[in-house]
Design a protein around this motif. Structure first.
Motif, PDB file in Angstrom:
ATOM      1  N   SER A 150    -127.047 -65.388 -55.700  1.00 16.85           N
ATOM      2  CA  SER A 150    -127.939 -65.637 -56.825  1.00 16.85           C
ATOM      3  C   SER A 150    -127.766 -67.042 -57.403  1.00 16.85           C
ATOM      4  O   SER A 150    -128.480 -67.418 -58.335  1.00 16.85           O
ATOM      5  N   GLU A 179    -124.667 -55.629 -53.319  1.00 21.39           N
ATOM      6  CA  GLU A 179    -123.999 -55.868 -54.597  1.00 21.39           C
ATOM      7  C   GLU A 179    -122.557 -55.422 -54.488  1.00 21.39           C
ATOM      8  O   GLU A 179    -122.268 -54.253 -54.218  1.00 21.39           O
ATOM      9  N   VAL A 207    -126.780 -60.280 -59.911  1.00 26.52           N
ATOM     10  CA  VAL A 207    -127.996 -60.191 -59.092  1.00 26.52           C
ATOM     11  C   VAL A 207    -129.238 -60.312 -59.965  1.00 26.52           C
ATOM     12  O   VAL A 207    -129.949 -61.306 -59.937  1.00 26.52           O
TER      13      VAL A 207
END
Length: 277
Positions: A10, A53, A37
């Motif tokens: 990210s 994740e 995220v």
């Protein structure tokens, strides 16, 4: 073509890399912490990208995410100064975990995001900078973490016969922002070229290279990068008149810039003053 896993997916660098790597035909695994995220990964292309994740130190989750990858690009880290315990947990322990996960997943290649701040106290006019690659001279706890990253990369390359590139990224941005970046700018397109060099190089072992574009005012050596096939093309000089009109000051005398200044407080985000490039 290739499957490339990105940690810190990210973040700014990964965000710039993603469309460029997809355009080159590659598939991506985008790894980041659950709380990172969010909105940053809403534009995922389900045909070419998969999101994972996981905490950076979760070896099992990353080993599963890296399965089948041709290259791991490790970008996940605190990107500036932090208290020592935070630097240790994320930048150092996190790097060791990512390297171990890559090993367990059978990935033979890694690109690790080191930083100019691993050598921040090296003078810009030093022959050590202009020819070859200087030894670490970190300017902050953050710089220490990047020197540790290089050491971990060397360990995994040597012990497990992996190809590891530790890239001392200088000033990554869409365009140069100040006098120092006329020397140190790394463009998004050249960062992509660096990733592709790590993916395709036929030179095994551990390699420390500068993450820098082919700037006219560059003060570091391109030879280590050229040795693995990293041939940057962009030049900050194309933006020089705009930069100098905005800020006519002289660039600092050491590679680390403001990070190496005595006013920059160890353990304080941005040195307790302002963000550095």
């Amino acid at each position: 073509m290739a499957l490339i896993a990105l940690t810190g997916a990210s973040g700014r660098i990964a965000t710039a890399l993603r469309p460029r790597l997809r355009a080159a035909g590659h598939r991506l695994v985008l790894c980041d912490a659950p709380d990172a995220v969010g909105d940053a990964l809403r534009d995922v292309d389900p045909a070419t990208e998969r999101v994972v994740e996981a905490d950076l130190r979760d070896i099992d989750a990353h080993a599963s995410a890296f399965a089948g990858a041709d290259l791991v690009v490790h970008l996940g880290a605190h990107s500036d100064e932090r208290p020592w315990d935070e630097i240790l947990a994320v930048n150092i322990d996190g790097t060791r975990a990512v390297c171990e996960a890559a090993r367990l997943a059978g990935v033979g290649r890694m690109l690790l995001a080191s930083s100019v701040h691993a050598a921040g106290y090296v003078p810009v006019d030093s022959p050590r900078a202009r020819e070859g690659m200087p030894l670490p001279a970190p300017d902050t706890y953050y710089g220490v973490s990047k020197a540790a990253l290089e050491a971990i990369g060397g360990l995994y390359a040597g012990r497990f016969a992996m190809t590891v590139v530790s890239a001392r990224i200088m000033t990554f941005d869409d365009r140069p922002g100040g006098p120092r970046s006329l020397q140190s700018w790394l463009s998004p397109d050249d960062m992509t070229r660096l990733v592709l060099a790590a993916l395709t190089t036929g030179v095994p072992g551990h390699h420390v290279v500068w993450g820098v574009s082919r700037n006219t005012r560059r003060v570091v050596d391109l030879a280590p990068g050229l040795a693995i096939g990293f041939d940057p093309q962009d030049d900050a000089e194309a933006h020089a008149s705009e930069v100098e009109r905005r800020d006519p000051s002289r660039p600092p005398g050491v590679l680390g810039g403001s990070f190496a200044d005595t006013a920059y407080v160890l353990g304080e985000p941005h040195g307790g003053t302002r963000p550095g490039p």
